[in-house]
Design a protein around this motif. Structure first.
Motif, PDB file in Angstrom:
ATOM      1  N   GLY A 100       0.690  -1.291   0.003  1.00  0.00           N
ATOM      2  CA  GLY A 100      -0.041  -0.184  -0.046  1.00  0.00           C
ATOM      3  C   GLY A 100       0.765   1.163  -0.081  1.00  0.00           C
TER       4      GLY A 100
ATOM      5  N   SER B 290       3.139  10.466  -2.858  1.00  0.00           N
ATOM      6  CA  SER B 290       3.236   9.793  -1.345  1.00  0.00           C
ATOM      7  C   SER B 290       4.496  10.172  -0.796  1.00  0.00           C
TER       8      SER B 290
ATOM      9  N   GLU C 251       7.366   7.670   9.744  1.00  0.00           N
ATOM     10  CA  GLU C 251       7.067   7.086  11.541  1.00  0.00           C
ATOM     11  C   GLU C 251       8.504   6.299  11.803  1.00  0.00           C
TER      12      GLU C 251
ATOM     13  N   TYR D  97       5.211  12.621   2.694  1.00  0.00           N
ATOM     14  CA  TYR D  97       5.821  12.079   4.002  1.00  0.00           C
ATOM     15  C   TYR D  97       7.316  12.363   4.024  1.00  0.00           C
TER      16      TYR D  97
ATOM     17  N   ASP E  58       0.615   4.760   0.081  1.00  0.00           N
ATOM     18  CA  ASP E  58       0.585   5.668   1.169  1.00  0.00           C
ATOM     19  C   ASP E  58       0.906   5.046   2.495  1.00  0.00           C
ATOM     20  N   ARG E  59       0.511   3.946   3.001  1.00  0.00           N
ATOM     21  CA  ARG E  59       0.827   3.213   4.056  1.00  0.00           C
ATOM     22  C   ARG E  59       2.225   3.005   4.331  1.00  0.00           C
TER      23      ARG E  59
ATOM     24  N   GLN F  54       4.170   6.361   4.888  1.00  0.00           N
ATOM     25  CA  GLN F  54       3.710   6.944   6.003  1.00  0.00           C
ATOM     26  C   GLN F  54       4.482   6.124   7.128  1.00  0.00           C
ATOM     27  N   LEU F  55       4.827   4.847   7.090  1.00  0.00           N
ATOM     28  CA  LEU F  55       5.646   3.940   7.959  1.00  0.00           C
ATOM     29  C   LEU F  55       7.047   4.587   7.727  1.00  0.00           C
TER      30      LEU F  55
END
Length: 265
Positions: free
Chosen positions: A111, A143, A121, A147, A113-114, A117-118
């Motif tokens: 994924g 994406s 993070e 981020y 976007d996921r 994002q990770l």
């Protein structure tokens, strides 16, 4: 917004008048503990940025050494989630810029976007996706930008007329690849690489790093004359294969120190 660690580190290298050393290791080869300890040894011995390979079942851009490492890592149960967890642990011990080198299918399956994002993070600063054509980079660029993760562009001598387009829009650093084997003969380098890098430097607004079979300190020193950093992969991955998960980190640290010493001469 805080500056990306890659930009900050490469600016620091330039200010210090030194070449960036960028080693690569396949994540999970020899176990996650081996990868973690190897990263810390590389940092201790002078690595400036580190590429973490994400094992993939069909790594088309890799030679046999890294293909075998991918197979071992996958057989050992390495997953992208596991790699992110390892990066979280590393971030408690080091602030070195970290990049994931991986294939597009892995990002899509996870994924997009996921995934990015990770990255943000956990503390991943850039991605290198060798199987995404420059013209299709928009599939992940939005994406990545959202981020704050650099999507590193690659050029090869075959890029020819596209070098201007790729180099002028690249961020982080420009990954300069050649399929030519390292001959170790300076004259051969001179004739093959000077026009390639002249063209790159004409258009690139960011640092350039070269990687293609740099096998040891002497080759690293010769190639460093053309650019701002050198990338060393297979020679490091081979040490994991040779020494196994427990003994490899120290051997990798010593090898990275030999590269650092050569670049600093």
């Amino acid at each position: 917004m805080t500056k990306n660690r890659i930009d900050a580190k490469l600016e620091q290298c330039k200010a210090q008048g030194k070449k960036a050393l960028i080693p690569f290791i396949t994540s999970g080869d020899g176990g996650f503990d081996c990868t973690e300890q190897s990263v810390l040894e590389m940092v201790k011995n002078g690595a400036d940025l580190i590429e973490l390979g994400v094992p993939f079942s069909d790594p088309i851009a890799e030679g046999p050494v890294i293909q075998r490492a991918s197979e071992r890592a996958l057989q050992g149960g390495t997953t992208l989630v596991g790699i992110f967890e390892m990066v979280r642990r590393l971030r408690k011990q080091t602030d070195v810029p970290l990049l994931l080198m991986m294939y597009l299918n892995t990002i899509f399956r996870f994924g997009t976007d996921r995934f990015f994002q990770l990255c943000q993070e956990c503390g991943i600063d850039g991605v290198i996706v060798p199987d995404i054509p420059y013209e299709e980079k928009d599939e992940i660029q939005g994406s990545a930008d959202q981020y704050g993760v650099h999507n590193i562009s690659l050029v090869t001598p075959a890029s020819e007329d596209r070098i201007q387009m790729i180099a002028s829009e690249a961020t982080g650093f420009l990954y300069c690849v050649s399929s030519n084997g390292v001959t170790g003969v300076r004259d051969a380098y001179q004739t093959e690489f000077q026009p390639f890098f002249d063209k790159i430097h004409k258009y690139a607004k960011i640092p350039c790093a070269v990687g293609f079979g740099i096998s040891g300190p002497e080759a690293a020193k010769i190639m460093s004359q053309y650019c701002d950093g050198v990338i060393v992969g297979s020679a490091i991955v081979r040490l994991v294969e040779q020494y196994g998960g427990q003994a490899a980190p120290k051997e990798i640290g010593a090898f990275v120190k030999s590269l650092r010493d050569a670049l600093d001469q």
